[in-house]
Design an enzyme around this catalytic site. Structure first.
Site, short mmCIF file in Angstrom:
data_model
loop_
_atom_site.label_atom_id
_atom_site.label_comp_id
_atom_site.label_asym_id
_atom_site.label_seq_id
_atom_site.Cartn_x
_atom_site.Cartn_y
_atom_site.Cartn_z
N HIS A 139 0.81 -1.23 0.00
CA HIS A 139 0.00 0.00 0.00
C HIS A 139 0.85 1.28 0.00
CE1 HIS A 139 -3.65 -2.21 0.38
NE2 HIS A 139 -3.42 -2.63 1.61
N ASP A 176 -3.48 -10.33 -2.28
CA ASP A 176 -3.96 -9.76 -1.01
C ASP A 176 -5.39 -9.26 -1.21
OD1 ASP A 176 -4.36 -7.41 0.97
OD2 ASP A 176 -2.48 -8.26 1.69
N HIS A 178 -6.78 -6.70 -0.27
CA HIS A 178 -6.83 -5.25 -0.50
C HIS A 178 -6.03 -4.88 -1.75
CE1 HIS A 178 -7.13 -5.91 3.99
NE2 HIS A 178 -8.30 -5.39 3.68
N ASP A 264 -5.26 -12.34 3.69
CA ASP A 264 -6.47 -11.76 4.25
C ASP A 264 -7.71 -12.00 3.39
OD1 ASP A 264 -5.17 -10.13 2.46
OD2 ASP A 264 -4.92 -8.46 3.84
#
Length: 366
Positions: A139, A176, A178, A264
């Site tokens: 990120h 992931d 996200h 996740d």
């Protein structure tokens, strides 16, 4: 050829403080353990030791990334701010990215662990590698931290081997839950880096990872987002691997495949709403390993990202690493049958619609 493994106890000393998952512990929010705590990462290393699998891995010693190496992507102003905060009592690198005193030094060691793993893979010391690093990185953008990530580990690893080893084309496959916004930002105009992010639609960062974001300039067509609807399970993810990832990478013909590896999307994760089990992660890893063998001499690098179910994540990571090193003895995941037996793993029409759009983008890659 062996599988390399990066880990260091200092990674577990990265202190994110207390929170209500990730909301600051203030007002009516009672202090609790921050979601991005050491436990899920340390338990991966613990399970590797208890199972004996760690004895089959080649230990790669991390080193701190240098300032010049970090500046290949991040701005000097951002790095100076992290260093100043770290020298005092810590602070926040940006959007929900807290760290304590000394956190910047650990972030440099995390980035440096990915650099060391990338060198080992490209130099042929190992065929593939798993970098179990912390804090995570996908990120982080050039001038700001986001989502628990201080430095863009995978981005820095890619830029490092391109600058020092002459690596040409690199494919990134980020599963992931996200969106891999930092990796997208770094290579959005670069036709030599194909970035694919398979994530939960509009989960984090807000309004990031749309399927229409396909790159710009010479990089147009070399960024593929697959924003899957919440609740997607085994068949949706395997369809993405079959209909999007495989044709895109086959056409692109990378010299190296890099995988920001977050668990996740697992069915027990508190920060995602997906359905994956360790057996599905194993199947994804098997596909990526096969593609690496067919396309780039097996050169495959996994860099650890998210995953916040401390009891489930270790089994997901163990399954991936078993696949990377062709382990003969494979441990049983006691959660797998429960999760795999839940409803929702079939491919639904609203999921297929997204995958079909992404498949059209994959067909344009060359």
């Amino acid at each position: 050829m062996a599988t390399g493994f990066v880990c260091h106890e200092r990674y577990m000393w990265h202190d994110t403080g207390h929170a209500g998952i990730f909301i600051p512990a203030e007002g009516y929010v009672q202090p609790s353990e921050h979601a991005e705590s050491p436990e899920s990462k340390r338990r991966i290393r613990n399970l590797l030791e208890v199972s004996g699998l760690i004895e089959q891995l080649v230990s790669i010693r991390p080193r701190p990334a240098s300032r010049d190496e970090v500046l290949r992507y991040h701005t000097a102003e951002y790095i100076d701010r992290l260093a100043a905060l770290s020298a005092e009592r810590g602070g926040d690198a940006g959007m929900t990215t807290p760290f304590a005193a000394g956190g910047f030094a650990i972030a440099l060691l995390s980035a440096g662990g990915v650099l060391a793993a990338a060198e080992a893979v490209v130099d042929g010391d190992v065929e593939n590698a798993y970098a179990l690093v912390r804090p995570p990185g996908h990120h982080a953008e050039a001038n700001i931290g986001k989502g628990f990530c201080l430095l863009a580990n995978a981005v820095l690893g890619i830029k490092h081997v391109k600058a020092t080893r002459g690596v040409g084309r690199v494919a990134v496959v980020d599963y992931d839950v996200h969106h891999g916004n930092g990796t997208q930002h770094a290579f959005y105009a670069d036709p030599e880096v194909l970035t694919i992010s398979i994530h939960q639609d509009n989960c984090f960062p807000p309004d990031s990872g749309a399927i229409g974001d396909t790159g710009e300039g010479k990089g147009e067509g070399y960024n593929i987002n697959v924003p899957l609807p919440p609740g997607s399970g085994r068949e949706a993810y395997l369809a993405v691997m079959d209909r999007v990832v495989t044709p895109a990478l086959t056409a692109f013909k990378p010299d190296l495949i890099v995988v920001p590896s977050g668990f996740d999307a697992g069915g027990f994760d508190p920060l995602g709403r997906m359905m994956l089990s360790s057996s599905t992660y194993r199947e994804i890893a098997a596909t990526l390993k096969r593609l690496a063998g067919e396309l780039c001499g097996g050169r495959l690098l996994f860099t650890h990202e998210g995953g916040y179910s401390a009891v489930h994540v270790p089994f997901c990571a163990h399954a991936v690493i078993e696949e990377l090193c062709d382990a003969n003895d494979r441990i049983e995941d006691p959660y797998d049958a429960i999760l795999s037996g839940m409803g929702g793993h079939q491919l639904y029409p609203h999921q297929d619609e997204v995958i079909a759009k992404a498949a059209k983008l994959a067909a344009r890659v060359k």
